[in-house]
Design an enzyme around this catalytic site. Structure first.
Site, short mmCIF file in Angstrom:
data_model
loop_
_atom_site.label_atom_id
_atom_site.label_comp_id
_atom_site.label_asym_id
_atom_site.label_seq_id
_atom_site.Cartn_x
_atom_site.Cartn_y
_atom_site.Cartn_z
NE ARG A 63 -7.18 29.09 -6.64
CZ ARG A 63 -8.35 28.95 -7.28
NH1 ARG A 63 -9.01 30.02 -7.72
NH2 ARG A 63 -8.89 27.77 -7.43
CB SER A 109 -2.91 24.83 -4.41
OG SER A 109 -3.99 23.96 -4.55
CD GLU A 163 -2.92 28.75 -5.41
OE1 GLU A 163 -2.87 28.14 -6.49
OE2 GLU A 163 -3.86 28.63 -4.59
C1 LIG Z 1 -6.10 22.10 3.39
C2 LIG Z 1 -6.20 23.36 2.53
C3 LIG Z 1 -7.09 23.39 1.47
C4 LIG Z 1 -7.19 24.55 0.67
N1 LIG Z 1 -8.08 24.55 -0.37
C5 LIG Z 1 -8.19 25.64 -1.14
C6 LIG Z 1 -9.11 25.68 -2.22
O1 LIG Z 1 -9.85 24.75 -2.47
N2 LIG Z 1 -9.18 26.81 -2.98
C7 LIG Z 1 -8.38 27.89 -2.72
O2 LIG Z 1 -8.48 28.89 -3.44
N3 LIG Z 1 -7.50 27.88 -1.70
C8 LIG Z 1 -7.39 26.79 -0.91
N4 LIG Z 1 -6.49 26.79 0.12
C9 LIG Z 1 -5.63 27.96 0.34
C10 LIG Z 1 -6.20 29.00 1.32
O3 LIG Z 1 -7.14 28.42 2.21
C11 LIG Z 1 -6.86 30.17 0.59
O4 LIG Z 1 -5.95 30.84 -0.24
C12 LIG Z 1 -7.43 31.19 1.61
O5 LIG Z 1 -8.24 32.09 0.89
C13 LIG Z 1 -6.37 31.97 2.37
O6 LIG Z 1 -7.01 32.67 3.43
P1 LIG Z 1 -6.25 32.98 4.80
O7 LIG Z 1 -7.16 33.71 5.68
O8 LIG Z 1 -5.66 31.73 5.36
O9 LIG Z 1 -5.10 33.94 4.26
P2 LIG Z 1 -3.54 33.88 4.58
O10 LIG Z 1 -3.00 32.56 4.12
O11 LIG Z 1 -3.29 34.26 5.98
O12 LIG Z 1 -3.03 35.04 3.61
C14 LIG Z 1 -3.09 34.84 2.20
C15 LIG Z 1 -2.97 36.21 1.54
O13 LIG Z 1 -4.14 36.96 1.81
C16 LIG Z 1 -3.78 38.23 2.33
N5 LIG Z 1 -4.82 38.66 3.27
C17 LIG Z 1 -5.35 37.96 4.30
N6 LIG Z 1 -6.27 38.69 4.95
C18 LIG Z 1 -6.32 39.89 4.33
C19 LIG Z 1 -7.06 41.09 4.54
N7 LIG Z 1 -7.95 41.22 5.54
N8 LIG Z 1 -6.84 42.14 3.70
C20 LIG Z 1 -5.96 42.04 2.68
N9 LIG Z 1 -5.24 40.94 2.44
C21 LIG Z 1 -5.41 39.87 3.25
C22 LIG Z 1 -2.44 38.02 3.02
O14 LIG Z 1 -1.70 39.22 3.12
C23 LIG Z 1 -1.79 37.04 2.05
O15 LIG Z 1 -1.21 37.71 0.96
C24 LIG Z 1 -6.37 25.65 0.93
C25 LIG Z 1 -5.48 25.63 2.03
C26 LIG Z 1 -5.39 24.49 2.81
C27 LIG Z 1 -4.43 24.50 3.97
#
Ligand SMILES: Cc1cc2nc3c(=O)[nH]c(=O)nc-3n(C[C@H](O)[C@H](O)[C@H](O)COP(=O)(O)OP(=O)(O)OC[C@H]3O[C@@H](n4cnc5c(N)ncnc54)[C@H](O)[C@@H]3O)c2cc1C
Length: 307
Positions: A178, A227, A297
Site C-alpha cells: 500500500r 480500508s 491507511e
Molecule cells: C468501497 C471501497 C473499496 C476499496 N477497496 C480497495 C481495495 O480492494 N484495494 C485497495 O488497495 N484499495 C481499496 N480502496 C481504497 C481506494 O479505492 C484505493 O486506495 C484507490 O487506489 C485510491 O484512488 P483514488 O483515485 O480514490 O485516490 P484518492 O483517494 O483521491 O487519493 C489517494 C492518494 O493518492 C494520491 N493520488 C491520487 N491521484 C494521484 C496522481 N495523479 N498523482 C499522484 N498522486 C495521486 C493522493 O494524493 C492521495 O495521497 C477501496 C475504497 C473504497 C471506498
C-alpha cells in the site's frame, strides 16, 4: 486556512486553459462526502497546462493532488494552497500491444480492468471494484485478492513539483504494501501495465467472481473510505478491531461498519472530525486490547477544527 494571502495565491497562478476556483467545495469529490474546501482548486486542461501551473508556483505553495477521494479523509477546515484534480483529458485508456495497456492517471481502475478484459489481457482483474483512479492506485499500490499494482506496472509518467515531465520504470520505484514509492510531490499523468494474453470470457468470469465477493464482504454502497488501517505484519486489521469490540462502534454519525470492521462509514451527517475521532478511538482500543498500534491507511489531508 489560507496558506498565503488569498488574493496573492490567485495572483500567483499563471493563465491556464483549465478551470480555477477559489474556496472550492471538495466534500462531493470524496467517498466519505465530508471535509472543508480547497483554498484554490485547479483542473488543468492537459499535461502542458499542469506543467505550466507547477512551474509558476514556488515551493512555498502547498500543492495537493486528489483522485476520486476513495481513500481520503479531508478535514473540516479544508486544504490550504492549491488542490489539483485531473479530468477526462487524463483518462484515456489504450491498448499498446496484446499484453500491454496504457491508462491516464484519471482513468478509473474498473474501466482499465474492463478495457484489459476486452483486449484479452489478463492480470489486471483485481482492479475491478477498486473504486479509485490509476493515479490513486499507483500512489497507494492498490491491491486486492493477492494481487497489487506493483506486479503489473511497467512505467509511469509524472510531472515534478517544479513542472518537468519525467518517466520512471517500475524498478525505479520502491513499491511496498500500500505504498507506491513515488518521488515526493509528483503528479502522475499516465502509466503502462503488462499482463498476459487470455480468453476475455475467462478474464470476465474472474472479474465477476471478484465483484461478487466484494459485494458480500464490503459496504461498497456506503459513504466510506475503504480500508481504514493497514494490516500490521502478520495480522489482519479487521480481526484486531473485531477482537477489541469495535464492530459497529459509533461516534456522532460516524460508525465502524458492521459488515467489514476495517471500514468507517458516514451514516449521513458525520463530520471529518467524527470519522477521524472514531478511527483514533479504534486505534486506542486495539492498542489496549492487543498491544498493536494500527497505522492509518486512509490519507488524512488538510486542517481540522471548526470550519
Ligand atoms: C468501497 C471501497 C473499496 C476499496 N477497496 C480497495 C481495495 O480492494 N484495494 C485497495 O488497495 N484499495 C481499496 N480502496 C481504497 C481506494 O479505492 C484505493 O486506495 C484507490 O487506489 C485510491 O484512488 P483514488 O483515485 O480514490 O485516490 P484518492 O483517494 O483521491 O487519493 C489517494 C492518494 O493518492 C494520491 N493520488 C491520487 N491521484 C494521484 C496522481 N495523479 N498523482 C499522484 N498522486 C495521486 C493522493 O494524493 C492521495 O495521497 C477501496 C475504497 C473504497 C471506498
Amino acid at each position: 486556512m489560507s496558506a498565503l494571502e488569498p488574493m496573492s495565491l490567485m495572483d500567483r497562478l499563471p493563465r491556464l486553459r483549465g478551470s480555477v476556483e477559489a474556496d472550492a467545495t471538495l466534500a462531493p469529490f470524496t467517498w466519505f462526502r465530508v471535509g472543508g474546501p480547497a483554498e484554490v482548486l485547479v483542473r488543468p486542461a492537459d499535461t502542458d497546462d499542469l506543467c505550466a501551473l507547477l512551474r509558476a508556483l514556488g515551493p512555498e505553495v502547498p500543492v495537493t493532488v486528489i483522485g476520486v477521494g476513495s481513500n481520503l479523509l479531508i478535514r473540516d477546515r479544508g486544504i490550504a494552497g492549491v488542490v489539483i484534480r485531473l479530468g477526462s483529458s487524463f483518462a484515456e485508456i489504450r491498448t499498446v500491444n496484446d499484453t500491454t495497456i496504457q491508462a491516464g492517471s484519471a482513468a478509473l481502475d474498473t474501466h482499465v480492468a474492463q478495457a484489459a478484459r476486452h483486449a484479452g489481457i489478463a492480470g489486471l482483474e483485481f482492479l475491478r471494484g477498486v473504486p479509485g483512479t490509476i493515479g490513486g492506485a499507483i500512489a497507494m499500490n492498490a491491491g486486492a485478492y493477492s494481487a497489487d499494482v506493483s506486479e503489473c506496472l511497467i512505467e509511469i509518467e509524472f510531472v515534478t513539483r517544479d513542472g518537468r515531465r519525467q518517466i520512471l520504470t517500475r524498478q525505479e520505484l520502491e513499491m511496498t504494501y500500500r505504498h507506491g514509492g513515488l518521488p515526493e510531490g509528483v503528479i502522475l499523468t499516465w502509466a503502462r501495465f503488462r499482463g498476459h494474453a487470455d480468453d476475455p470470457a475467462l478474464i470476465g468470469a474472474r472479474m465477476d467472481d471478484i465483484q461478487a465477493r466484494r459485494e458480500s464482504t464490503q459496504p461498497i454502497r456506503s459513504k466510506t473510505g475503504g480500508s481504514t488501517f493497514r494490516n500490521p505484519p502478520g495480522f489482519k486489521a479487521w480481526e484486531l478491531i473485531d477482537a477489541a469490540g469495535c464492530r459497529g462502534l459509533v461516534m456522532g454519525d460516524a460508525q465502524v461498519s458492521e459488515l467489514h470492521c476495517n471500514f468507517l462509514i458516514n451514516r449521513g451527517a458525520a463530520s471529518a472530525a467524527d470519522l477521524e475521532g472514531l478511527g483514533e478511538e479504534v486505534r486506542r482500543r486495539v492498542l489496549a486490547h492487543s498491544g498493536i498500534q494500527l497505522e492509518w491507511e486512509i490519507k488524512r489531508l488538510g486542517q481540522g477544527g471548526q470550519p
